[in-house]
Design an enzyme around this catalytic site. Structure first.
Site, mmCIF file in Angstrom:
data_model
loop_
_atom_site.group_PDB
_atom_site.id
_atom_site.type_symbol
_atom_site.label_atom_id
_atom_site.label_comp_id
_atom_site.label_asym_id
_atom_site.label_seq_id
_atom_site.Cartn_x
_atom_site.Cartn_y
_atom_site.Cartn_z
ATOM 1 N N HIS A 104 49.478 20.113 20.817
ATOM 2 C CA HIS A 104 48.679 19.882 22.023
ATOM 3 C C HIS A 104 49.326 20.611 23.190
ATOM 4 O O HIS A 104 50.405 21.187 23.047
ATOM 5 C CB HIS A 104 48.491 18.394 22.316
ATOM 6 C CG HIS A 104 49.752 17.629 22.569
ATOM 7 N ND1 HIS A 104 50.690 17.385 21.596
ATOM 8 C CD2 HIS A 104 50.231 17.032 23.700
ATOM 9 C CE1 HIS A 104 51.681 16.664 22.095
ATOM 10 N NE2 HIS A 104 51.429 16.451 23.368
ATOM 11 N N HIS A 106 50.651 19.728 26.207
ATOM 12 C CA HIS A 106 51.689 19.216 27.097
ATOM 13 C C HIS A 106 52.926 20.115 27.086
ATOM 14 O O HIS A 106 53.289 20.690 26.047
ATOM 15 C CB HIS A 106 52.071 17.783 26.722
ATOM 16 C CG HIS A 106 51.088 16.768 27.241
ATOM 17 N ND1 HIS A 106 51.089 15.457 26.834
ATOM 18 C CD2 HIS A 106 50.067 16.884 28.136
ATOM 19 C CE1 HIS A 106 50.121 14.799 27.458
ATOM 20 N NE2 HIS A 106 49.493 15.648 28.251
ATOM 21 N N ASP A 108 56.045 19.638 27.040
ATOM 22 C CA ASP A 108 57.142 19.369 26.102
ATOM 23 C C ASP A 108 56.742 19.629 24.654
ATOM 24 O O ASP A 108 57.468 19.260 23.723
ATOM 25 C CB ASP A 108 57.671 17.939 26.266
ATOM 26 C CG ASP A 108 56.637 16.869 25.977
ATOM 27 O OD1 ASP A 108 55.437 17.130 26.135
ATOM 28 O OD2 ASP A 108 57.036 15.746 25.581
ATOM 29 N N HIS A 109 55.620 20.327 24.459
ATOM 30 C CA HIS A 109 55.199 20.768 23.131
ATOM 31 C C HIS A 109 54.812 22.248 23.130
ATOM 32 O O HIS A 109 55.192 22.974 22.218
ATOM 33 C CB HIS A 109 54.035 19.907 22.616
ATOM 34 C CG HIS A 109 54.446 18.496 22.347
ATOM 35 N ND1 HIS A 109 54.801 18.040 21.107
ATOM 36 C CD2 HIS A 109 54.607 17.439 23.191
ATOM 37 C CE1 HIS A 109 55.160 16.765 21.178
ATOM 38 N NE2 HIS A 109 55.052 16.380 22.441
ATOM 39 N N HIS A 159 45.418 11.243 23.117
ATOM 40 C CA HIS A 159 46.598 11.523 23.941
ATOM 41 C C HIS A 159 46.296 12.696 24.858
ATOM 42 O O HIS A 159 46.520 12.647 26.068
ATOM 43 C CB HIS A 159 47.788 11.813 23.035
ATOM 44 C CG HIS A 159 49.055 12.109 23.777
ATOM 45 N ND1 HIS A 159 49.758 11.127 24.438
ATOM 46 C CD2 HIS A 159 49.735 13.268 23.964
ATOM 47 C CE1 HIS A 159 50.824 11.668 24.999
ATOM 48 N NE2 HIS A 159 50.829 12.970 24.738
ATOM 49 N N ASP A 180 51.928 13.989 19.395
ATOM 50 C CA ASP A 180 52.025 12.711 20.101
ATOM 51 C C ASP A 180 50.860 11.782 19.764
ATOM 52 O O ASP A 180 50.585 10.844 20.513
ATOM 53 C CB ASP A 180 52.067 12.949 21.616
ATOM 54 C CG ASP A 180 53.413 13.487 22.071
ATOM 55 O OD1 ASP A 180 54.289 13.708 21.219
ATOM 56 O OD2 ASP A 180 53.585 13.715 23.287
ATOM 57 N N HIS A 219 58.197 13.179 18.474
ATOM 58 C CA HIS A 219 59.331 12.548 19.151
ATOM 59 C C HIS A 219 60.000 11.536 18.230
ATOM 60 O O HIS A 219 59.361 10.980 17.331
ATOM 61 C CB HIS A 219 58.870 11.787 20.404
ATOM 62 C CG HIS A 219 58.290 12.646 21.490
ATOM 63 N ND1 HIS A 219 59.031 13.086 22.565
ATOM 64 C CD2 HIS A 219 57.036 13.122 21.677
ATOM 65 C CE1 HIS A 219 58.246 13.801 23.375
ATOM 66 N NE2 HIS A 219 57.022 13.839 22.843
#
Length: 297
Positions: A104, A106, A108-109, A159, A180, A219
């Site tokens: 996705h 975001h 942090d991805h 998400h 996520d 995560h």
């Protein structure tokens, strides 16, 4: 007495003749049976790359087809931790990097895409809003990695609306990379979606995968998920997950879809004990109530 001895000799001769005939027949059968060579088992190679340990506790994953050495890197969000691994593996000839895959958009991805592309000119497969994305596969569409790995894209909006889980299959070996959407024992926040979407993602799309599919989330959140789960449901599966998470730093790939159906409370929205706790029976309402409780915990 002589007659008795003679009878015994005749009987013995008959038995020996029958035994010899049996051995001869068995030998012919063995010689006519084709020899089936032993085949060595193979499976895709999955290397976890922890990122931002102690804060985000993210994972990137390097997945390699063992035969062709073709590889993809999933969610390489922190280049300073991922690039050394990629360079070592490619420089040594251990892998041939072919794609970046994002679950996705975001940061942090998918936030490492631009920097990774400076070093490896690769097409990017991912959600429609991922930075520099090249291809967004449709739901249930497939593509291959190397000679053996089949990948199925599973759209799981909630998400984020561009969330995609990726099912990797190499023979009988199966792994799903859930970003996520699903964690070990938990699920992601409903940032861009709602309980109805997460219920479909977890309890229709992912729950339909074979029970032996290993789960690789984005995560390492298992300890926190267990703390919440124990407040909601007291079953043996949650106790086992608690014991494992306390004894092990990493839990990715150690549990399956079948396990999640037992210890992930967000996949147990039809459990009477959970329904009684939240005062709801409709599974979507139960999902919403559980997520609200988790967000407040």
């Amino acid at each position: 007495m002589f007659q008795t001895t003679k009878s015994r000799l005749i009987l013995s001769a008959i038995l020996m003749s029958l035994f010899a005939a049996t051995i001869k027949q068995s030998s012919r059968r063995l010689l006519s049976t084709p020899i089936i060579p032993l085949t060595s088992s193979r499976a895709m190679h999955i290397q976890s790359i922890p990122m931002w340990e102690g804060t985000g506790n993210n994972y990137a994953y390097l997945v390699t087809d063992d035969k062709s050495k073709d590889s993809v890197i999933i969610d390489p969000a922190n280049p300073s931790e991922v690039l050394p691994v990629l360079k070592e593996r490619t420089d040594s000839g251990a892998i041939k990097l072919t794609n970046i895959i994002n679950t996705h958009h975001h940061h942090d991805h998918a936030g490492g895409n631009v920097e990774i592309l400076k070093h490896f000119k690769l097409p990017i497969i991912g959600g429609k809003d991922c930075d520099k994305v090249t291809t967004t596969p449709s739901h249930n569409s497939t593509f291959t990695i190397g000679d053996n790995i089949k990948v199925t894209a599973l759209h799981t909006p909630c998400h984020t609306q561009d969330s995609i889980c990726f099912l990797f299959e190499d023979g009988a070996d199966r792994a799903v990379f859930t970003g996520d959407t699903m964690f070990i024992g938990g699920c992601g926040r409903f940032f861009e979606g709602n309980a109805k979407e997460m219920h479909k993602a977890l309890n229709e799309v992912l729950a339909a995968l074979p029970d032996d599919t290993k789960v690789f989330p984005g995560h390492e959140y298992t300890k926190g998920n267990v703390r919440f789960a124990k407040k909601v449901l007291n079953n043996n599966a949650i106790k086992k997950l608690d014991d494992y998470s306390q004894a092990n730093k990493e839990t990715q790939g150690k549990f399956t879809i079948g396990d999640e159906k037992q210890h992930n409370v967000f996949m147990r929205v039809n459990d009477p004990d959970i329904q009684q706790l939240v005062g709801k029976e409709d599974p979507v309402e139960v999902m919403k109530a559980l997520r609200d409780m988790k967000d407040r915990s």
